[in-house]
Design a protein around this motif. Structure first.
Motif, short mmCIF file in Angstrom:
data_model
loop_
_atom_site.label_atom_id
_atom_site.label_comp_id
_atom_site.label_asym_id
_atom_site.label_seq_id
_atom_site.Cartn_x
_atom_site.Cartn_y
_atom_site.Cartn_z
N VAL A 224 0.87 -1.17 0.00
CA VAL A 224 0.00 0.00 0.00
C VAL A 224 0.91 1.22 0.00
CG1 VAL A 224 -1.76 1.32 1.24
CG2 VAL A 224 -1.83 -1.18 1.29
N LEU A 225 0.67 2.14 -0.92
CA LEU A 225 1.44 3.38 -0.97
C LEU A 225 0.52 4.54 -0.66
CD1 LEU A 225 4.25 4.65 -1.63
CD2 LEU A 225 3.36 5.07 -3.94
N ALA A 226 0.95 5.40 0.29
CA ALA A 226 0.17 6.57 0.67
C ALA A 226 0.94 7.83 0.27
CB ALA A 226 -0.07 6.58 2.18
N GLY A 227 0.20 8.83 -0.23
CA GLY A 227 0.80 10.11 -0.59
C GLY A 227 0.28 11.20 0.32
N ASN A 228 1.17 12.06 0.82
CA ASN A 228 0.81 13.07 1.80
C ASN A 228 0.98 14.49 1.29
OD1 ASN A 228 0.23 11.28 3.97
ND2 ASN A 228 2.41 11.02 4.36
N TYR A 229 0.08 15.36 1.76
CA TYR A 229 0.27 16.80 1.66
C TYR A 229 1.18 17.30 2.78
CZ TYR A 229 -2.84 18.98 -1.84
OH TYR A 229 -3.42 19.46 -2.99
N LEU A 230 1.00 16.71 3.97
CA LEU A 230 1.78 17.11 5.14
C LEU A 230 2.07 15.88 5.99
CD1 LEU A 230 2.90 19.54 6.80
CD2 LEU A 230 0.76 19.48 8.08
N PRO A 231 3.35 15.58 6.25
CA PRO A 231 4.51 16.21 5.62
C PRO A 231 4.62 15.79 4.16
CG PRO A 231 5.20 14.35 6.95
CD PRO A 231 3.73 14.50 7.19
N HIS A 232 5.56 16.37 3.44
CA HIS A 232 5.74 16.07 2.02
C HIS A 232 6.43 14.71 1.89
CE1 HIS A 232 5.74 20.69 1.07
NE2 HIS A 232 4.60 20.25 1.58
N SER A 233 5.63 13.67 1.81
CA SER A 233 6.22 12.33 1.86
C SER A 233 5.34 11.30 1.17
CB SER A 233 6.45 11.90 3.31
OG SER A 233 5.22 11.79 4.01
N LEU A 234 6.00 10.20 0.76
CA LEU A 234 5.34 8.97 0.35
C LEU A 234 5.63 7.93 1.42
CD1 LEU A 234 6.39 8.90 -3.40
CD2 LEU A 234 4.03 8.99 -2.60
N VAL A 235 4.64 7.10 1.72
CA VAL A 235 4.82 6.09 2.76
C VAL A 235 4.39 4.74 2.19
CG1 VAL A 235 4.13 5.32 5.06
CG2 VAL A 235 4.43 7.76 4.59
N LEU A 236 5.34 3.79 2.18
CA LEU A 236 5.09 2.45 1.66
C LEU A 236 4.84 1.49 2.82
CD1 LEU A 236 5.12 0.73 -1.01
CD2 LEU A 236 7.48 0.15 -0.41
N LEU A 237 3.73 0.76 2.74
CA LEU A 237 3.31 -0.15 3.81
C LEU A 237 3.22 -1.58 3.30
CD1 LEU A 237 0.29 1.98 5.15
CD2 LEU A 237 2.62 1.96 6.08
N ASP A 238 3.42 -2.53 4.20
CA ASP A 238 3.15 -3.94 3.93
C ASP A 238 1.64 -4.13 4.03
OD1 ASP A 238 2.69 -6.74 4.26
OD2 ASP A 238 4.79 -7.00 4.82
N ALA A 239 1.02 -4.60 2.95
CA ALA A 239 -0.44 -4.74 2.94
C ALA A 239 -0.94 -5.80 3.91
CB ALA A 239 -0.92 -5.05 1.53
N ASN A 240 -0.10 -6.73 4.32
CA ASN A 240 -0.54 -7.78 5.23
C ASN A 240 -0.93 -7.23 6.60
OD1 ASN A 240 -0.32 -10.00 3.51
ND2 ASN A 240 1.87 -10.19 3.90
N ASP A 241 -0.07 -6.38 7.17
CA ASP A 241 -0.31 -5.92 8.52
C ASP A 241 -0.15 -4.42 8.68
OD1 ASP A 241 2.41 -5.66 8.22
OD2 ASP A 241 2.95 -7.04 9.84
N LEU A 242 0.00 -3.70 7.57
CA LEU A 242 0.20 -2.25 7.56
C LEU A 242 1.46 -1.82 8.30
CD1 LEU A 242 -3.40 -0.70 7.88
CD2 LEU A 242 -2.07 -1.26 5.83
N SER A 243 2.45 -2.68 8.39
CA SER A 243 3.72 -2.26 8.97
C SER A 243 4.47 -1.39 7.97
CB SER A 243 4.57 -3.48 9.36
OG SER A 243 4.79 -4.30 8.24
N LEU A 244 5.27 -0.47 8.49
CA LEU A 244 6.01 0.46 7.66
C LEU A 244 7.19 -0.22 6.97
CD1 LEU A 244 6.59 3.40 6.71
CD2 LEU A 244 7.99 3.66 8.78
N ILE A 245 7.29 -0.05 5.66
CA ILE A 245 8.44 -0.53 4.90
C ILE A 245 9.40 0.62 4.60
CG2 ILE A 245 9.21 -1.51 2.71
CD1 ILE A 245 6.62 -3.11 2.62
N LYS A 246 8.82 1.76 4.18
CA LYS A 246 9.68 2.84 3.71
C LYS A 246 8.93 4.17 3.77
CE LYS A 246 12.60 3.68 -0.41
NZ LYS A 246 12.92 3.14 -1.76
N ARG A 247 9.61 5.19 4.26
CA ARG A 247 9.09 6.56 4.21
C ARG A 247 10.03 7.36 3.33
NH1 ARG A 247 10.10 11.50 6.04
NH2 ARG A 247 8.39 12.89 6.63
N ILE A 248 9.49 8.08 2.34
CA ILE A 248 10.30 8.79 1.36
C ILE A 248 9.98 10.28 1.43
CG2 ILE A 248 10.90 8.98 -1.08
CD1 ILE A 248 9.64 6.14 -1.40
#
Length: 516
Positions: A224-248
């Motif tokens: 799952v990839l989320a895009g943010n207005y605030l903060p200016h970031s992309l957040v990649l999650l593991d779809a199985n348990d929504l654990s964080l993989i990567k914050r960009i």
């Protein structure tokens, strides 16, 4: 109250444009916020039990509405009214405060994301069989923004199966796993929730930011990839348990950062594509070759960002059916930049502009659709500021026709099995109207007004395209089912401001008449 609104009108206008900061707000008002609001909304206004109270999060809540909520509370929520303990002037001052720019802009880093995660049910702990009878591919999720709920609807019988509470102010449309079992929601204030449709339970939640635009789910159901207005970031999650993989962090080579205006899955490319609002670039994250590993650092390394530098901003777009091209535009003047009366067609292979689109006003290409017309593929898009639907030849990229409408529109929908395209008149006096366009003649063949005086918007079709479902955007609203061939009303279900409805089959199979 009216005199207060009039007296503070100039201040409010300055607040909404960012010309007034929290430094201009009195210490008495700031203390009032800490005493009365911080317990639910946090001292830094980033949200807790209640939503974030920052200008970026409140753009859809007008100041008179905010005053009403503070005064009288919000139905079906924990927000109580303060009319019995605060004066009208104090309520007005608090409203100014929450619309003001903070002295220090809050951040939301990796440690904040990880600490926010809530797991209610681990993967595999719930039955794999549906706990009700229905075609899992012809279910709808109906988002009711009036009281922050969602309804699971049977697309064959049009009977509600289950209604459940969601996070505050969902945005961007829910996204499904390819098998249709799980659906993910994103809220304006940054919460991503995973719901098990088979068992009717929220399994996990995580807060990825403070102001989130939307999410996308990979075609293999892993990310799952989320895009943010605030903060200016992309957040990649593991779809199985929504654990964080990567914050960009999203920034260009010079360090200028950007909001994310949208993230989409591109199934034909096994990648995510992100639109940037403040930098003339689009970003692609390919997940097709990524390895399945328990090592999140390795997974993150396997999803590098490919930056495509453009010659103009592109913050609203859609793909062609092969996912080789992106057709997009920028929004009108913002932060000193102007939008010319054109869009652009960009190749995801070469990263180069392939064509220019003649599109004036504010076309809503994120809601655009395509179909075959006289043996050629065409693109049709509503317009947020002009009263027309533009139809464009996708070979020559010339405008075939601008179809006049009774006002600017927001959503446009069709289905491969339907001869019609539906477009609303979301803005202006004719907001109650919905136009139905014949895809062969490019003429409006019928205009319906199912609820006089109320906004009618957002059509979605059943799996087979036989029925079209339309929303009445009102607290005393409804979901209306139409026969998509005869265009006659079949059924009307009362709902609380149903903003959108999403069919599992159409969304997971990326049908040509629906959006991403």
């Amino acid at each position: 109250m009216r005199s207060l609104l009039k007296a503070s009108g100039i201040v409010s206008a300055l607040l909404l444009t960012g010309a007034v900061s929290a430094a201009d707000i009195s210490t008495e008002t700031e203390k009032l916020y800490q005493d009365q609001c911080a317990a639910c909304h946090q001292a830094e206004r980033v949200g807790g039990i209640g939503p974030a109270l920052l200008p970026q999060n409140l753009k859809r809540l007008r100041r008179p509405q905010a005053i009403d909520v503070i005064t009288n509370g919000r139905a079906a929520s924990q927000m109580e009214g303060f009319s019995d303990r605060l004066t009208e002037q104090q309520i007005s001052d608090l409203t100014d405060y929450i619309y003001s720019k903070p002295k220090v802009m809050p951040t939301w880093q990796e440690q904040d994301i990880r600490a926010s995660r809530i797991v209610n049910h681990t993967q595999g702990s719930l039955p794999d069989e549906m706990q009700f009878e229905a075609d899992p591919m012809n279910l709808f999720i109906v988002v009711e923004i009036g009281d922050h709920h969602a309804t699971l609807l049977n697309g064959d019988t049009f009977e509600p199966i289950h209604r459940f509470k969601t996070r505050f102010a969902l945005h961007g449309g829910p996204k499904f796993t390819p098998d249709g079992r799980y659906v993910f929601f994103a809220s304006r204030d940054g919460w991503v929730s995973k719901f098990d449709i088979y068992n009717l339970k929220v399994t996990a939640e995580i807060r990825v930011g403070l102001n989130t635009r939307n999410i996308a789910v990979s075609s293999d159901g892993r990310y799952v990839l989320a895009g943010n207005y605030l903060p200016h970031s992309l957040v990649l999650l593991d779809a199985n348990d929504l654990s964080l993989i990567k914050r960009i962090d999203v920034a260009d080579d010079s360090g200028k950062s950007s909001r994310i205006s949208a993230v989409y899955n591109a199934p034909g490319r096994s990648s995510f594509v992100a639109a940037l609002k403040d930098i003339p670039e689009i970003w692609e994250l390919a997940y097709g070759d990524s390895k399945v590993t328990a090592d999140t650092e390795q997974q993150a390394a396997d999803l590098p960002v490919r930056r495509i530098v453009l010659d103009d901003y592109l913050d609203d777009f859609l793909f062609n059916q092969s996912y080789e091209l992106v057709m997009g535009t920028t929004r009108p003047k913002q932060e000193g930049r102007k939008r010319s009366a054109e869009g652009q067609v960009v190749s995801l292979e070469s990263g180069e502009r392939q064509a220019t689109l003649d599109l004036a006003g504010m076309p809503h290409l994120g809601s655009g659709i395509t179909w075959d017309y006289n043996g050629r593929r065409v693109l049709a898009t509503p317009n947020l500021s002009t009263s027309e639907v533009s139809v464009i030849d996708m070979e020559s990229w010339e405008t075939i026709k601008n179809i006049p409408t009774e006002g600017p529109g927001f959503f446009m929908r069709s289905h491969k099995n339907s001869p019609y395209a539906w477009v609303d008149v979301f803005f202006g006096k004719e907001k109650e109207a919905v136009h139905i366009i014949d895809k062969k003649s490019l003429e409006i063949v019928k205009t319906i007004r199912p609820a006089p005086g109320k906004v009618a918007a957002h059509v979605e079709f059943t799996k087979d395209g036989r029925y079209a479902l339309l929303s009445i955007w009102d607290m005393d609203g409804a979901l209306i089912v139409y026969d998509a061939k005869t265009l006659e009303e079949v059924k009307r279900l009362p709902m609380v401001k149903p903003s959108g409805k999403y069919n599992v089959w159409n969304k997971t199979r990326y049908e040509e008449g629906t959006s991403h």
